[in-house]
Motif scaffolding. Structure first.
Motif: not given
Lengths: 218, 372
Positions: A183-192, B314-321
Motif C-alpha cells: 500500500f505504501l509503495a503504490t499509494i504515492p504512485i496513485h497520488i503522483y 524491515d530492510a525489505i520494506g524500506l528497500g521497496v519504499l
C-alpha cells in the motif's frame, strides 16, 4: 493581407457563454466520492497506527492501547466505506473497477507510455489497465489484511484454521506488514499520477464532474 | 483425591507461590498409596535432541525428581536416568511395549529426523539392526496410552529443523498422524509444564489442549498479556537496548506472539525469567521457532532467499519504499524534461474566462479587384 475569421453566430454565442473547452460529464457519483475520501482518511490512520504498533516511535510516546483502539476502529470504518463502494457498484451495475482481459491487453502499451516510448496513452475504459490492476489489488489486499487483522484480534479463539494454514502468528504479522508496504509503495504512485496525468479526474473526485475534451480537439 | 478443579487451582497457585510440587505431592502420594491412582508407567525416547528437557526436568525442587519417581510415576526407560545400560535397558522398553499396551505414556524428546529414512538418528540396536528414531517412536507410540512430545524439537521441529533443515526434521505429530500428540513445547520445556501434564494424565486423563496441541492450563495466555512490563507497553515506554528495565518490545520481544505462563511461573525455582533479567522473550514455545522468531532482536523474521541469504523484513520494506521514491522522482524529472506534465496540465485544466480555445478550421480570403 487581411484575414477574416467568420464564425457562425450560435457557435460564437456558445463559446462566449462557456469558459470551458470540451464537455462536462458526471464522472464520480456522490457515493463513490464519499467512499474515496472516507476510505483515504481511514486507511491513512490504519496504516500509520499499524506502523506505530509495529515499530513504536519513542519520540511520539503514544499510549499503545489507544493506538491499538484507533487501529481497530478505523479498520472497521475502512471496511464500512469499502462496503458502501461495493454496494454502490451493485446498484449502479458498475464494473469499471474490475479488470477485464481486453483492458489488460493494453497494459504493454501503457507501460510504453509510462517509460516515454509512446506519446499518448492507449485507449481505455473509465480507468486504464494500470489503474485497474492497482485498484483491484487494493480491494483484494485490504480485505485480506482485514481478515488477518480479525484473526490476530481474536488470538486463536476463532479462525484457528487460518493460523494453522499460514503457519502461525509471526507469519500472519509478516503478511500484514508486506501488505502495508505494498500500500505504501503504490499509494504515492496513485497520488503522483492523479496530479500529473489528468487533473480534471482529480477535480471529478471532489465535484463529481469531469471535463472531457472533444475527440477532434485533442 | 483432588478434584480436577482443585488441581487446576493448584497449577495457578503453585505458579505464583513457586511450590507447585509441594502443593500437589501430598494429596497425590496419598491417592497413590490408597490405590485410587495407579502409578503410570512412563518411557522416554530421545531422538534429535540436546537433552535439555531432561536437564530442565531434573531441576524440579521440592519434591525432587527422585520423590516423583518413587511416589507418583513409574519411570521405566530414560537414557539420562537409566540405572542400567545396553541390552538390559532396551529390554525394559521392549517389556513395557509388549506387556503394557495402552497403559504407558510415551515421552519423546528431540526432533524426528526424516532424511534418508531417518538414518542420521539411530536410537537402538535390535537383532543386529540399527533402529532409527522415527521407527522406534512410531512403533512405541502406536501402542501408548498417551504420547507426549516435550521441548521445541519434539513438538514442532525446533532448532534442529531450522533453515535450511538439512536433516528434514519435524515434530512428532507429523510422523504419528494417527495419534493425538500432547505438545509440551519450550526450549527447554519448563519442569512444571512437563510434570504438570504428566500428573494431569495420571489423575484426570488428557488435559484440554489449545490450537497447537498444547495443554491450555500452561499455554492459555500470551506472555505479553501477563507480563509485568505490560504497563510500560501500554504507556509507550520502551527499552531502546537490551538490558534496560522498560518494555522490551522495540528490541524484538516475542511476548505478544508467544503462548506460555513464564511471567507468573518463572524459571529456576521461580527466581527469574528472561524478561526479568532484561532480555526479550525469544518465543521458544511457538511453532516455527527459531526461524520465525529470529533475529531475536527484531520484530519480524528474516526472509530466507535461495542461496542461504537472509534479509531483514524491515530492510525489505524500506528497500521497496526507497525504490518507489526513486522511480517517482525519476519519472517527474523525465516528464518535466519531455514536457509531458506541462502538456497534460494544459490539456486537462480549464482555460481562463472569455478565452475560448478555438481551432481554425478554414480561413476565408476575400479578394478585391484593384482599383485601376
Amino acid at each position: 493581407m487581411k484575414h477574416h475569421i467568420k464564425l457562425r453566430k450560435p457557435l460564437m454565442k456558445q463559446l462566449k457563454k462557456s469558459n470551458v473547452k470540451g464537455t462536462i460529464v458526471q464522472s464520480q457519483p456522490l457515493w463513490v466520492r464519499i467512499f474515496h475520501w472516507g476510505f483515504t482518511a481511514s486507511l491513512t490512520i490504519v496504516i500509520l497506527s499499524g506502523l506505530q504498533l509495529h515499530k513504536p516511535a519513542s519520540f511520539l510516546a503514544l499510549n499503545f492501547s489507544k493506538v491499538l483502539t484507533a487501529h481497530i476502529v478505523f479498520g472497521w470504518f475502512s471496511l464500512g466505506f469499502l462496503a458502501i463502494r461495493i454496494a454502490d457498484s451493485f446498484i449502479r451495475r458498475d464494473d469499471s473497477l474490475i479488470p477485464k482481459i481486453q483492458d489488460l491487453r493494453h497494459f504493454p502499451q501503457l507501460m510504453s507510455y509510462c517509460f516515454f516510448l509512446r506519446s499518448s496513452p492507449p485507449p481505455a475504459r473509465k480507468y486504464n489497465s494500470g489503474q485497474l490492476l492497482i485498484y483491484f489489488s487494493w480491494f483484494v489486499l485490504f480485505l485480506l489484511s482485514s481478515f488477518l487483522g480479525l484473526v490476530s484480534y481474536w488470538q486463536g479463539e476463532h479462525l484457528i484454521w487460518v493460523w494453522r494454514l499460514i503457519g502461525g502468528f509471526q507469519v500472519l504479522r509478516w503478511t500484514k506488514f508486506i501488505t502495508t508496504i505494498y500500500f505504501l509503495a503504490t499509494i504515492p504512485i496513485h497520488i503522483y499520477l492523479s496530479l500529473t496525468e489528468d487533473i480534471s479526474r482529480l477535480q471529478a473526485m471532489v465535484t463529481g464532474y469531469e471535463r472531457k475534451s472533444p475527440p477532434n480537439n485533442r | 483425591m483432588l478434584s480436577r478443579r482443585d488441581f487446576l487451582k493448584l497449577v495457578v497457585k503453585g505458579a505464583i507461590l513457586g511450590n507447585f510440587y509441594q502443593l500437589i505431592s501430598p494429596p497425590l502420594a496419598e491417592a497413590v498409596a490408597a490405590g485410587e491412582v495407579k502409578k503410570l508407567p512412563v518411557v522416554m525416547i530421545e531422538t534429535g535432541t540436546c537433552t535439555g528437557d531432561s536437564i530442565s526436568l531434573d531441576n524440579i525442587w521440592t519434591p525432587t525428581f527422585s520423590d516423583i519417581l518413587t511416589n507418583i510415576l513409574d519411570w521405566r526407560y530414560d537414557w539420562t536416568m537409566n540405572q542400567v545400560q545396553g541390552e538390559a535397558a532396551y529390554r525394559i522398553l521392549q517389556d513395557t511395549y509388549e506387556n503394557m499396551p495402552n497403559e504407558y505414556i510415551l515421552i519423546v524428546q528431540g526432533s524426528m529426523i526424516q532424511r534418508d529414512a531417518g538414518h542420521y538418528n539411530h536410537v537402538a540396536y535390535e537383532n543386529g539392526k540399527l533402529i532409527t528414531g522415527i521407527e522406534l517412536v512410531r512403533r512405541i507410540g502406536l501402542k501408548a496410552k498417551y504420547v507426549v512430545a516435550i521441548g521445541s524439537c519434539a513438538t514442532y521441529g525446533g532448532p534442529v529443523s531450522g533453515y535450511p533443515n538439512p536433516t528434514q526434521s519435524t515434530g512428532v505429530q507429523n510422523i504419528l498422524p494417527e495419534r493425538r500428540v500432547i505438545n509440551v513445547s519450550g526450549c527447554p520445556a519448563h519442569p512444571d509444564w512437563i510434570m504438570g501434564t504428566l500428573l494431569h494424565l495420571a489423575l484426570y486423563g488428557e488435559p484440554e489442549l489449545e490450537k497447537f496441541g498444547r495443554p491450555k492450563l500452561f499455554y492459555g495466555e500470551t506472555v505479553h498479556n501477563r507480563c509485568p512490563r505490560r504497563k510500560d507497553y501500554d504507556q509507550g515506554i520502551f527499552a531502546t537496548e537490551i538490558g534496560q528495565k522498560e518494555c522490551l518490545f522495540r528490541v524484538g520481544c516475542k511476548g505478544p506472539v508467544t503462548y506460555a505462563d513464564c511471567p507468573i511461573r518463572r524459571w529456576n525455582d521461580r527466581f527469574n525469567w528472561p524478561i526479568g533479567c532484561n532480555t526479550p522473550c525469544i518465543g521458544c514455545t511457538e511453532p516455527g521457532y527459531p526461524d520465525l522468531m529470529s533475529p531475536f532482536t527484531a520484530h519480524l523474521p528474516d526472509i530466507p532467499f535461495p542461496g542461504g541469504t537472509k534479509v531483514n523484513t524491515d530492510a525489505i520494506g524500506l528497500g521497496v519504499l526507497g525504490l518507489t521514491s526513486i522511480a517517482i522522482t525519476g519519472h517527474i524529472t523525465t516528464s518535466l524534461f519531455k514536457g509531458r506534465i506541462q502538456k497534460n496540465l494544459l490539456k486537462t485544466s480549464v482555460k481562463a474566462q472569455h478565452r475560448p480555445a478555438l481551432k481554425k478550421v478554414k480561413t476565408f480570403h476575400q479578394y478585391w479587384p484593384k482599383k485601376s
